[in-house]
Design an enzyme around this catalytic site. Structure first.
Site, PDB file in Angstrom:
ATOM      1  N   ASN A 199     -10.131  -0.665  -0.992  1.00 22.10           N
ATOM      2  CA  ASN A 199      -8.669  -0.571  -0.889  1.00 22.10           C
ATOM      3  C   ASN A 199      -8.047  -1.168  -2.156  1.00 22.10           C
ATOM      4  O   ASN A 199      -8.086  -2.376  -2.358  1.00 22.10           O
ATOM      5  CB  ASN A 199      -8.224  -1.342   0.361  1.00 22.10           C
ATOM      6  CG  ASN A 199      -6.729  -1.263   0.597  1.00 22.10           C
ATOM      7  OD1 ASN A 199      -5.974  -0.806  -0.261  1.00 22.10           O
ATOM      8  ND2 ASN A 199      -6.305  -1.731   1.761  1.00 22.10           N
TER       9      ASN A 199
ATOM     10  N   HIS B  44      -3.853   6.790   2.498  1.00 17.50           N
ATOM     11  CA  HIS B  44      -4.175   5.494   1.889  1.00 17.50           C
ATOM     12  C   HIS B  44      -5.588   5.099   2.311  1.00 17.50           C
ATOM     13  O   HIS B  44      -5.977   5.260   3.468  1.00 17.50           O
ATOM     14  CB  HIS B  44      -3.156   4.450   2.360  1.00 17.50           C
ATOM     15  CG  HIS B  44      -3.509   3.055   1.964  1.00 17.50           C
ATOM     16  ND1 HIS B  44      -3.841   2.720   0.670  1.00 17.50           N
ATOM     17  CD2 HIS B  44      -3.598   1.916   2.682  1.00 17.50           C
ATOM     18  CE1 HIS B  44      -4.112   1.426   0.619  1.00 17.50           C
ATOM     19  NE2 HIS B  44      -3.980   0.915   1.820  1.00 17.50           N
TER      20      HIS B  44
ATOM     21  N   CYS C  35       0.812  -1.222   0.000  1.00 17.86           N
ATOM     22  CA  CYS C  35       0.000   0.000   0.000  1.00 17.86           C
ATOM     23  C   CYS C  35       0.843   1.268   0.000  1.00 17.86           C
ATOM     24  O   CYS C  35       0.351   2.341  -0.337  1.00 17.86           O
ATOM     25  CB  CYS C  35      -0.936   0.000   1.196  1.00 17.86           C
ATOM     26  SG  CYS C  35      -1.983  -1.451   1.188  1.00 17.86           S
TER      27      CYS C  35
HETATM   28  O1  UT7 Z   1      -4.078  -1.682   3.168  1.00 17.06           O
HETATM   29  C1  UT7 Z   1      -3.178  -2.479   3.865  1.00 17.06           C
HETATM   30  C2  UT7 Z   1      -3.290  -2.279   5.329  1.00 17.06           C
HETATM   31  N1  UT7 Z   1      -4.528  -2.839   5.807  1.00 17.06           N
HETATM   32  C3  UT7 Z   1      -5.265  -2.176   6.680  1.00 17.06           C
HETATM   33  O2  UT7 Z   1      -4.942  -1.071   7.039  1.00 17.06           O
HETATM   34  C4  UT7 Z   1      -6.467  -2.896   7.258  1.00 17.06           C
HETATM   35  C5  UT7 Z   1      -6.514  -2.698   8.756  1.00 17.06           C
HETATM   36  N2  UT7 Z   1      -7.578  -3.460   9.414  1.00 17.06           N
HETATM   37  C6  UT7 Z   1      -8.897  -3.185   9.238  1.00 17.06           C
HETATM   38  O3  UT7 Z   1      -9.265  -2.337   8.454  1.00 17.06           O
HETATM   39  C7  UT7 Z   1      -9.882  -3.931  10.103  1.00 17.06           C
HETATM   40  O4  UT7 Z   1      -9.177  -4.634  11.094  1.00 17.06           O
HETATM   41  C8  UT7 Z   1     -10.793  -4.913   9.317  1.00 17.06           C
HETATM   42  C9  UT7 Z   1     -11.776  -4.124   8.461  1.00 17.06           C
HETATM   43  C10 UT7 Z   1      -9.951  -5.835   8.466  1.00 17.06           C
HETATM   44  C11 UT7 Z   1     -11.613  -5.743  10.300  1.00 17.06           C
HETATM   45  O5  UT7 Z   1     -12.345  -4.893  11.187  1.00 17.06           O
HETATM   46  P1  UT7 Z   1     -12.292  -5.133  12.763  1.00 17.06           P
HETATM   47  O6  UT7 Z   1     -13.156  -4.123  13.367  1.00 17.06           O
HETATM   48  O7  UT7 Z   1     -10.837  -5.138  13.169  1.00 17.06           O
HETATM   49  O8  UT7 Z   1     -12.968  -6.525  12.914  1.00 17.06           O
HETATM   50  P2  UT7 Z   1     -12.403  -7.863  13.566  1.00 17.06           P
HETATM   51  O9  UT7 Z   1     -11.423  -8.516  12.655  1.00 17.06           O
HETATM   52  O10 UT7 Z   1     -11.981  -7.617  14.976  1.00 17.06           O
HETATM   53  O11 UT7 Z   1     -13.706  -8.716  13.604  1.00 17.06           O
HETATM   54  C12 UT7 Z   1     -14.830  -8.353  14.468  1.00 17.06           C
HETATM   55  C13 UT7 Z   1     -15.934  -9.334  14.213  1.00 17.06           C
HETATM   56  C14 UT7 Z   1     -15.487 -10.788  14.229  1.00 17.06           C
HETATM   57  O12 UT7 Z   1     -16.509 -11.572  14.763  1.00 17.06           O
HETATM   58  P3  UT7 Z   1     -16.433 -12.081  16.298  1.00 17.06           P
HETATM   59  O13 UT7 Z   1     -15.155 -12.844  16.399  1.00 17.06           O
HETATM   60  O14 UT7 Z   1     -16.415 -10.829  17.130  1.00 17.06           O
HETATM   61  O15 UT7 Z   1     -17.662 -12.892  16.431  1.00 17.06           O
HETATM   62  C15 UT7 Z   1     -15.358 -11.124  12.774  1.00 17.06           C
HETATM   63  O16 UT7 Z   1     -15.515 -12.491  12.508  1.00 17.06           O
HETATM   64  O17 UT7 Z   1     -16.484  -9.106  12.910  1.00 17.06           O
HETATM   65  C16 UT7 Z   1     -16.483 -10.326  12.177  1.00 17.06           C
HETATM   66  N3  UT7 Z   1     -16.300 -10.027  10.782  1.00 17.06           N
HETATM   67  C17 UT7 Z   1     -17.315  -9.782   9.929  1.00 17.06           C
HETATM   68  N4  UT7 Z   1     -18.633  -9.768  10.113  1.00 17.06           N
HETATM   69  C18 UT7 Z   1     -19.399  -9.487   9.043  1.00 17.06           C
HETATM   70  C19 UT7 Z   1     -15.123  -9.898  10.103  1.00 17.06           C
HETATM   71  N5  UT7 Z   1     -15.364  -9.598   8.825  1.00 17.06           N
HETATM   72  C20 UT7 Z   1     -16.721  -9.525   8.699  1.00 17.06           C
HETATM   73  C21 UT7 Z   1     -17.567  -9.250   7.617  1.00 17.06           C
HETATM   74  N6  UT7 Z   1     -18.894  -9.240   7.828  1.00 17.06           N
HETATM   75  N7  UT7 Z   1     -17.090  -8.971   6.372  1.00 17.06           N
END
Ligand code: UT7
Length: 327
Positions: free
Chosen positions: A282, A252, A113
């Site tokens: 992204n 980004h 990125c």
């Molecule tokens: O560009 C390169 C660099 N990348 C980034 O900067 C990305 C940085 N990270 C992020 O943007 C976020 O961490 C994500 C968007 C990838 C994920 O968001 P989050 O708020 O960190 O969610 P999480 O991974 O902690 O997941 C929270 C919950 C989980 O469920 P439980 O374990 O709490 O039951 C996930 O399984 O949300 C669930 N979940 C979803 N639910 C519905 C994860 N993805 C989804 C989804 N739809 N697509």
């Protein structure tokens, strides 16, 4: 001698993958995607045999036309990408071939990125040194080629597209400063497991779905916020600038929550932050030039612009430019 951006061009494929369509593919919903990422839709490059270089061709042809540049005048083409057409050779040279650019050399820059920042800095140095007068810098990714559309944690985030700029010598506005970083210990949080020399492609790697983006989102999130905010502060301090001296912040586009947190930790008004994540998601190396392209009509000669990014590697940093022309 400075290196000024004298033209910018972007490209996104026509196909729109909406949150609604994703709901039919994985266990997700529009509400989760919108509130957790800010993304409503992303573009996907569909069609047999179409790759990153085909988007690059559209970008470079548009850029040459718009800036009145003949292909023979271009001396260097840099392509930031993690989704080159092939593992080798590089995609920059394929793009040159497709665009009839015969007098240039080129190479790819793999910094995920942050790729466009690293490539822009590299290209600017070739111009500042007097070695080259017309340098094209591209940031393009076909993320759909390495995304697992059964993994809801990654497939809702990424999209295809990119953009590029022409760099030329200038005695006034142009590239001012860069603060760039890398930390290879971040590899464990964001990578593609197979297909490289560490774990070559095999029946096993395909079966284990190891040819897709693997991301530990939460760890990346925290480091992205700190990395981008600290690096913007470094650039401001080093150049004796206050946030009010900056006309545009170009972050980004990885997550709307990251963008908001970075802007608020810098106390930077959101109206001066370029944001198009809702439309394109992204696009990895593509997000920064895509923003510049969309905002080009609003940019004025002399505008101070800071671009900032964080991504796989880890790689991160910021670049300060002064805009060189009125739209
Ligand atoms: O560009 C390169 C660099 N990348 C980034 O900067 C990305 C940085 N990270 C992020 O943007 C976020 O961490 C994500 C968007 C990838 C994920 O968001 P989050 O708020 O960190 O969610 P999480 O991974 O902690 O997941 C929270 C919950 C989980 O469920 P439980 O374990 O709490 O039951 C996930 O399984 O949300 C669930 N979940 C979803 N639910 C519905 C994860 N993805 C989804 C989804 N739809 N697509």
């Amino acid at each position: 001698m400075r290196a000024a951006i004298t033209g910018v061009q972007g490209y996104v494929p026509d196909y729109v993958l909406t949150n609604k369509e994703l709901e039919s593919m994985v266990d997700t919903n529009d509400e989760w995607i919108t509130t957790r990422t800010g993304i409503k839709e992303r573009r996907i490059l569909k069609g047999e045999g179409l790759a990153t270089s085909d988007m690059g061709q559209r970008i470079v042809e548009g850029l040459l036309e718009k800036t009145g540049t003949h292909p023979d005048e271009v001396e260097l083409v840099l392509c930031a990408t993690v989704t080159g057409d092939m593992v080798f050779p590089d995609t920059a040279n394929t793009i040159c071939h497709k665009c009839g650019i015969k007098n240039a050399f080129g190479f790819d820059i793999n910094a995920a990125c942050s790729g466009f920042l690293f490539a822009l800095t590299t290209g600017a140095k070739f111009v500042e040194s007097g070695m080259h007068k017309k340098v094209i810098v591209l940031g393009i990714d076909k993320m759909s080629s390495i995304i697992d559309y059964t993994d809801r944690t990654t497939c809702v985030i990424f999209g295809d597209g990119g953009g590029g700029v022409l760099l030329e010598p200038s005695e006034e506005e142009g590239f001012v400063d860069a603060d760039l970083h890398g930390d290879g210990s971040g590899r464990e949080y964001l990578h593609m497991k197979a297909g490289g020399s560490l774990l070559p492609s095999s029946e096993e790697t395909v079966k284990n779905r190891q040819h897709f983006v693997y991301q530990e989102g939460k760890s990346v999130f925290k480091q992205a916020v700190n990395g981008m905010a600290n690096s913007v502060k470094t650039i401001l301090n080093r150049n004796h600038l206050d946030k009010d001296d900056i006309n545009w912040l170009v972050p980004h586009q990885a997550n709307m929550r990251i963008i908001n947190t970075v802007a608020s930790s810098l106390d930077f008004p959101i109206e001066k932050v370029m944001i198009n994540i809702e439309k394109y998601g992204n696009t990895t190396a593509g997000t920064l030039p895509l923003c510049l392209w969309e905002w080009e009509p609003k940019l004025k000669k002399g505008d101070n612009i800071i671009l900032t990014a964080f991504g796989g590697g880890f790689t991160w940093g910021s670049v300060l430019i002064t805009w060189a022309y009125d739209a």
